[in-house]
Design an enzyme around this catalytic site. Structure first.
Site, mmCIF file in Angstrom:
data_model
loop_
_atom_site.group_PDB
_atom_site.id
_atom_site.type_symbol
_atom_site.label_atom_id
_atom_site.label_comp_id
_atom_site.label_asym_id
_atom_site.label_seq_id
_atom_site.Cartn_x
_atom_site.Cartn_y
_atom_site.Cartn_z
ATOM 1 N N ASP A 44 30.036 98.110 3.071
ATOM 2 C CA ASP A 44 29.440 98.691 1.868
ATOM 3 C C ASP A 44 29.979 100.107 1.716
ATOM 4 O O ASP A 44 29.716 100.970 2.555
ATOM 5 C CB ASP A 44 27.915 98.695 2.006
ATOM 6 N N SER A 73 19.204 99.655 -3.290
ATOM 7 C CA SER A 73 19.889 100.949 -3.392
ATOM 8 C C SER A 73 18.887 102.083 -3.600
ATOM 9 O O SER A 73 17.953 102.224 -2.831
ATOM 10 C CB SER A 73 20.928 100.877 -4.512
ATOM 11 N N HIS A 126 28.131 96.399 -2.166
ATOM 12 C CA HIS A 126 26.832 97.051 -2.306
ATOM 13 C C HIS A 126 25.816 96.203 -3.073
ATOM 14 O O HIS A 126 24.667 96.600 -3.214
ATOM 15 C CB HIS A 126 27.030 98.397 -3.006
#
Length: 271
Positions: free
Chosen positions: A223, A101, A251
């Site tokens: 996602d 991320s 995610h």
């Protein structure tokens, strides 16, 4: 006398494990709302053959609370500076970074500034820009993000409950969303909001052309934070990159489908 948070090892709660005699080093960098413990299902597969370095971003996990300042951490570059300090302190060179991320772009910024640290990069659920722009699909309109900030500010723990389920996906395994909700809830609400703003308003698209490391992009089938178009954009704009879509949703595939991530990393390491 040195301030405690001038020591990056203590400041970022750095932990070194695995095979300490190995010449191969893997650094794992966590995303928003989690901490280094998110990697525990993955690192078991690499402990015998690699030295493993884990750390917490300031504002998360067991990083020193007093090290966080909204004025200092007002851009992703500040987090990249922290990663740089960790790598310098540990004399890192030619390591492999596995970043999830927001830490994916933190790793990109770090590598551009100090290319000697990493020889390969593995970026999971990465996004250079979360906002839609003419000709670019980031996944969010600015109004969506403003609504998100408002929800976090109005009732943080109610927001955590809803967001954790959507981001984790995997509704048949509610314990995963609960675990994410627990780490989100452990973050001071004002810090979480400030960090979320920095992340979602960031734009690293122009930096991508400066990255020349062999890079693996890992994306799930679905996602809510990062659409597939974003992963495809990264693939087009990062030279020497490879994109794989793993058999997972949400995610956080390193949590919900850790074996998929282990397999992807292992294949990339021997290429």
């Amino acid at each position: 006398m040195l301030l405690t948070h001038s020591d990056p090892i203590r400041k970022n709660n750095v932990n070194i494990t695995g095979n300490l005699n190995s010449t191969s080093t893997l650094i794992f960098a966590h995303g928003f709302g989690t901490d280094q413990t998110a990697w525990l299902p993955v690192i078991e597969a690499f402990k015998n053959d690699h030295r493993i370095i884990l750390y917490d971003n300031v504002g998360a996990g067991k990083a020193l609370p007093e090290a966080y300042s909204p004025n200092k951490y007002n851009s992703l570059q500040s987090y990249a500076d922290d990663l740089t300090n960790i790598c310098e302190r540990l004399n890192i060179s030619n390591a492999i970074i596995v970043a999830h991320s927001v830490s994916a772009m933190i790793a990109v910024l770090t590598t551009i500034g100090s290319p000697q640290f990493f020889k390969k990069m593995i970026l999971i659920g990465a996004s250079p820009c979360y906002r839609n722009d003419p000709g670019y699909t980031g996944g969010f309109e600015q109004k969506d993000l403003d609504d998100l900030y408002r929800a976090m500010d109005t009732n943080y723990f109610a927001w955590v409950s809803g967001f954790s389920s959507m981001a984790m996906a995997n509704p048949d395994r509610p314990e995963l969303a609960q675990s994410f909700a627990d780490t989100l809830s452990a973050i001071r609400p004002d810090i979480a909001l400030a960090v979320a703003r920095v992340i979602f308003q960031s734009d690293c698209r122009e930096k991508l052309q400066k990255l020349d490391k062999e890079t693996l992009l890992i994306q799930t089938k679905e996602d809510i934070a990062v659409p597939l178009q974003v992963a495809e954009y990264l693939h087009r704009h990062i030279s020497n990159s490879k994109l794989i879509i793993v058999n997972a949703s949400g995610h956080f595939p390193h949590i919900s489908a850790s074996q998929e991530i282990v397999n992807a990393i292992q294949h990339f390491l021997i290429e």
